[in-house]
Design an enzyme around this catalytic site. Structure first.
Site: not given
Ligand code: CMP
Length: 148
Positions: A21, A61, A69, A97, A114, A124, A127, A138
């Site tokens: 990211k 996404y 969010f 993962r 992470r 974070n 992804h 994706e």
């Molecule tokens: P990712 O694995 O990229 O998948 C979706 C992303 O949404 C997740 O990582 C987080 O970076 C983001 N995100 C932001 N807010 C939330 C939340 N409250 N719960 C889960 N994912 C969130």
């Protein structure tokens, strides 16, 4: 040949997608992150740096489009260059993962990406696809402007 050996040999080489990211790219973590996967034994099959457009991010996404969010997520992922890689290897989706760690970086176990590199949620670091179906969608969204 024993049963286990046969299963190990025959099963589960698959592909998954990781995206470093904008926070990970800004902090110079691309080499370190790709290195972890290569050291583990995954093979990099496709690799690209790009800055996602808003429509591309919304497509990437789309599974989260009803989430509160979503707007923040799209704004963040389009905020700078990202690096996507298709990784191939045994049980790639689940194994990658596990190496990535929990979504909330402050809760992610030490030794995960992470867990070792941040404290964020939206930011974070990385992804990774959560299923074979997500990987297919994706990958198509991420490499939509790319040949090959
Ligand atoms: P990712 O694995 O990229 O998948 C979706 C992303 O949404 C997740 O990582 C987080 O970076 C983001 N995100 C932001 N807010 C939330 C939340 N409250 N719960 C889960 N994912 C969130």
């Amino acid at each position: 040949m024993g049963k286990e050996t046969y299963q190990e040999m025959s099963s589960s080489t698959e592909e998954t997608l990781i995206v470093v990211k904008p926070d990970g790219v800004r902090r110079g973590l691309v080499g370190e992150i790709l290195g972890r996967f290569e050291t583990k034994g995954f093979v990099v099959k496709r690799l690209q740096m790009l800055t996602m457009s808003k429509p591309q991010a919304e497509e990437f996404y789309s599974v989260h489009k009803e989430k509160p969010f979503f707007k923040e997520l799209v704004a963040f992922i389009t905020s700078g260059p990202v690096v996507g890689a298709v990784l191939s290897g045994k049980d790639a989706v689940a194994t990658v993962r596990r190496m990535v760690g929990a979504t909330k970086s402050w809760e992610a176990a030490a030794g995960t990406i992470r867990g070792d590199f941040g404290l964020g949620l939206t930011d974070n670091t990385i992804h990774a696809s959560d299923s074979a179906e997500s990987f297919t969608k994706e990958q198509a969204a991420f490499f939509s402007k790319t040949k090959g």
